[in-house]
Design an enzyme around this catalytic site. Structure first.
Site, short mmCIF file in Angstrom:
data_model
loop_
_atom_site.label_atom_id
_atom_site.label_comp_id
_atom_site.label_asym_id
_atom_site.label_seq_id
_atom_site.Cartn_x
_atom_site.Cartn_y
_atom_site.Cartn_z
CG ASP A 136 43.21 56.70 32.18
OD1 ASP A 136 44.57 56.21 32.43
OD2 ASP A 136 42.95 56.29 31.13
CD GLU A 137 45.46 63.75 35.31
OE1 GLU A 137 45.92 64.76 34.75
OE2 GLU A 137 45.24 63.56 36.64
CE1 TYR A 138 50.67 63.84 35.04
CE2 TYR A 138 49.31 63.06 36.69
CZ TYR A 138 49.99 64.09 36.02
OH TYR A 138 49.53 65.49 36.32
#
Length: 309
Positions: free
Chosen positions: A169-171
């Protein structure tokens, strides 16, 4: 958009993701040949070793080029395709699963990019990552929309004969394009639906972002639905704060070629001495990295690693 290249020599933080050695799936739909049964891998004892591979720059086959000098077992047990994306369609206002050209190439050429690893007994997992469009795992606004995205992921696993899904769960840039902010129910609905769709596949959690801290809602805790959880901060030791046994956790996180070999060795020794069952590595490239790989295999498995081009 292309996937951003990770550079994660960061300071402390918790991590999550879970794993267990699960049976290799052979289900397939259109567009792919079913994965053949793997040849029995040479026996080895010790933690599960994981390699994230940036397919924008490197080949998945790199994970299969390292074996143990003592016994011939695979140095790596799980190879992660980094990465597919969760994108956002501004017309339909829906999240959808997206493959950039490099990920699509790997999947379309599964017979030569994925099956050789699986035939050696190495699991191949698809990582899914935010893409700066506002869509993420933590902002589905209904159980139905979360379940629809879970189906896209499980369909991809089936179509391309993969061994599971990894959440990163990045960017996401929550709120961009008018998207919702993270909520407590979204990731719980998503993981619940994905596990129902893939009861015998790997689901792992790269412990980062709003989703990683939202594992419980309405009396449902999805921690046990993960097979592996790991620290996402390379060059650090952080025990993932998730309700899983040590055998499914990697407090160690190292970047091959950037984390010093002394640190790699120290983390591997600590993994064994403290009873953890997973060892996470990132950015395995096409160079001969046998010295870096041996720095952890000696501690985890009692053997140097041998590189075969």
């Amino acid at each position: 958009m292309s996937n951003p290249v990770r550079s994660r020599v960061r300071t402390a933080a918790l991590a999550l993701s879970a794993v267990a050695a699960l049976a290799l799936g052979t289900t397939t739909t259109t567009g792919a040949t079913a994965a053949p049964a793997p040849s029995p891998a040479a026996a080895k004892q010790g933690p599960t070793s994981v390699a994230y591979i940036e397919v924008n720059n490197n080949s998945m086959l790199n994970a299969g080029k390292y074996t143990l000098a003592d016994g011939g077992g695979n140095a790596f047990d799980v190879a992660v395709i980094f990465a597919a994306n969760i994108n956002y369609d501004t017309n339909s206002k829906k999240a959808y699963l997206h493959f950039n050209e490099n990920v699509q190439r790997v999947l379309d050429n599964a017979a030569t990019e994925i099956r050789p690893l699986q035939q050696k007994g190495i699991k191949v997992v698809l990582s899914v990552l935010g893409n700066h469009q506002g869509a993420g795992f933590a902002n589905f606004t209904s159980q139905q929309t979360a379940s629809a995205f879970a189906k896209e992921m499980s369909d991809a696993v089936a179509e391309y004969g993969l061994d599971g899904i990894d959440f990163d769960d990045e960017y996401a840039e929550y709120g961009k394009n008018g998207t919702a902010q993270p909520n407590d129910s979204s990731f719980v609905h998503l993981v619940t639906a994905l596990r129902a769709n893939m009861p015998d596949k790997i689901i792992s959690l790269y412990n980062i972002g709003p989703a990683a801290s939202r594992l419980s809602y309405g009396g449902v805790d999805v921690s046990s639905k993960f097979d592996y959880a790991w620290n996402p901060y390379y060059g650090t030791w952080q025990v993932p704060g998730i309700g899983l046994p040590k055998s499914q956790l990697s407090p160690a996180a190292v970047e091959i070629g950037r984390t010093s070999q002394s640190t790699v060795t120290s983390f591997a020794r600590r993994t064994v001495s403290e009873g953890y069952g997973v060892y996470l590595t990132y950015n395995l490239d096409g160079s001969d990295r046998s010295a870096d790989v041996s720095a952890f295999t000696r501690e985890l498995y009692g053997s140097d690693a041998v590189y075969t081009p």
